[in-house]
Design an enzyme around this catalytic site. Sequence first.
Site, PDB file in Angstrom:
ATOM      1  N   HIS A  57      92.944 -18.993 -73.660  1.00  7.33           N
ATOM      2  CA  HIS A  57      92.944 -18.409 -72.312  1.00  7.33           C
ATOM      3  C   HIS A  57      92.346 -19.388 -71.306  1.00  7.33           C
ATOM      4  O   HIS A  57      92.907 -19.592 -70.223  1.00  7.33           O
ATOM      5  CB  HIS A  57      92.145 -17.105 -72.302  1.00  7.33           C
ATOM      6  CG  HIS A  57      91.924 -16.545 -70.927  1.00  7.33           C
ATOM      7  ND1 HIS A  57      92.830 -15.719 -70.297  1.00  7.33           N
ATOM      8  CD2 HIS A  57      90.903 -16.715 -70.039  1.00  7.33           C
ATOM      9  CE1 HIS A  57      92.386 -15.401 -69.097  1.00  7.33           C
ATOM     10  NE2 HIS A  57      91.207 -15.990 -68.916  1.00  7.33           N
ATOM     11  N   GLU A  58      91.212 -19.979 -71.652  1.00 10.61           N
ATOM     12  CA  GLU A  58      90.593 -20.936 -70.736  1.00 10.61           C
ATOM     13  C   GLU A  58      91.473 -22.173 -70.569  1.00 10.61           C
ATOM     14  O   GLU A  58      91.545 -22.747 -69.477  1.00 10.61           O
ATOM     15  CB  GLU A  58      89.199 -21.334 -71.253  1.00 10.61           C
ATOM     16  CG  GLU A  58      88.209 -20.178 -71.318  1.00 10.61           C
ATOM     17  CD  GLU A  58      88.076 -19.411 -70.012  1.00 10.61           C
ATOM     18  OE1 GLU A  58      88.259 -20.020 -68.928  1.00 10.61           O
ATOM     19  OE2 GLU A  58      87.804 -18.205 -70.062  1.00 10.61           O
TER      20      GLU A  58
ATOM     21  N   HIS B 172      93.973 -21.781 -67.877  1.00  8.73           N
ATOM     22  CA  HIS B 172      93.536 -22.150 -66.523  1.00  8.73           C
ATOM     23  C   HIS B 172      93.704 -23.651 -66.284  1.00  8.73           C
ATOM     24  O   HIS B 172      94.065 -24.075 -65.183  1.00  8.73           O
ATOM     25  CB  HIS B 172      92.079 -21.752 -66.316  1.00  8.73           C
ATOM     26  CG  HIS B 172      91.857 -20.279 -66.238  1.00  8.73           C
ATOM     27  ND1 HIS B 172      92.603 -19.466 -65.416  1.00  8.73           N
ATOM     28  CD2 HIS B 172      90.969 -19.468 -66.882  1.00  8.73           C
ATOM     29  CE1 HIS B 172      92.184 -18.207 -65.547  1.00  8.73           C
ATOM     30  NE2 HIS B 172      91.206 -18.193 -66.436  1.00  8.73           N
TER      31      HIS B 172
ATOM     32  N   HIS C 281      95.982 -25.406 -63.453  1.00  9.70           N
ATOM     33  CA  HIS C 281      95.475 -26.447 -62.563  1.00  9.70           C
ATOM     34  C   HIS C 281      96.392 -27.664 -62.579  1.00  9.70           C
ATOM     35  O   HIS C 281      96.743 -28.223 -61.530  1.00  9.70           O
ATOM     36  CB  HIS C 281      94.062 -26.842 -62.987  1.00  9.70           C
ATOM     37  CG  HIS C 281      93.383 -27.752 -62.026  1.00  9.70           C
ATOM     38  ND1 HIS C 281      92.325 -28.560 -62.389  1.00  9.70           N
ATOM     39  CD2 HIS C 281      93.600 -28.016 -60.708  1.00  9.70           C
ATOM     40  CE1 HIS C 281      91.931 -29.267 -61.337  1.00  9.70           C
ATOM     41  NE2 HIS C 281      92.681 -28.950 -60.312  1.00  9.70           N
TER      42      HIS C 281
END
Length: 226
Positions: A94-95, A98, A102
């Site tokens: 999940h991280e 991100h 980006h």
Amino acid sequence: MYLILFIAITVVSVIVQSSLQRKFKKYSQIPLTNGMTGAQVAEKMLRDNGIYDVTVCCVEGSLTDHYNPTNKTLNLSQTVYGVNSVAAAAVAAHECGHAVQHANGYAWLQLRSKLVPITNFASMAFNWVMIIGVLIATFTGSTTLIITGIALFAITTLFSFVTLPVEINASARALTWLDYAGITNVSNHEYAVKALRAAAYTYVVAALGSLATLLYYISRFAGSRD
């Protein structure tokens, strides 16, 4: 009506947080068949997406995981970084979602990043502006600062809602990759889905709670003008 609404949101928030903690604890006991830790999952997902300039770090705490776009660090908590479990893999992916957002210039993430300094200022200034605003309104009748305070809180509410598509999209990217890369399989992929869904609910409740509070301030201000 607002008292009942606040109580309901508070109760739901406690239930959702409790559910997240239970699910994370439960799925932390289920190991991946490939033996990969959260850090290894993160490194692989980054490489699979052609990202080589993000550093995977370990930070203290539990569920303190986050991606920092400013210095391009993917920070995994101690309960994720070196742990082999479905929960750790889901959170790490999940991280990484991100980080992929980006790298790809995901519009909602860009908007949230632009709102961060404004939201931080609004959160810091809100209480003082409202306190001073109420005092000024009491003695002079001027409500300018109260309106300013409500506007500041509206910014934090906006930030909560902008966060929703960012988090949901990151989870979608994570689950798709976990399945495609074979990190999870038919026996445990459902657990990753449930873990990330429980995490998403916390953001939904937070956004609704912020909106309810904003409507409360607006109604109180409108009532005082009657």
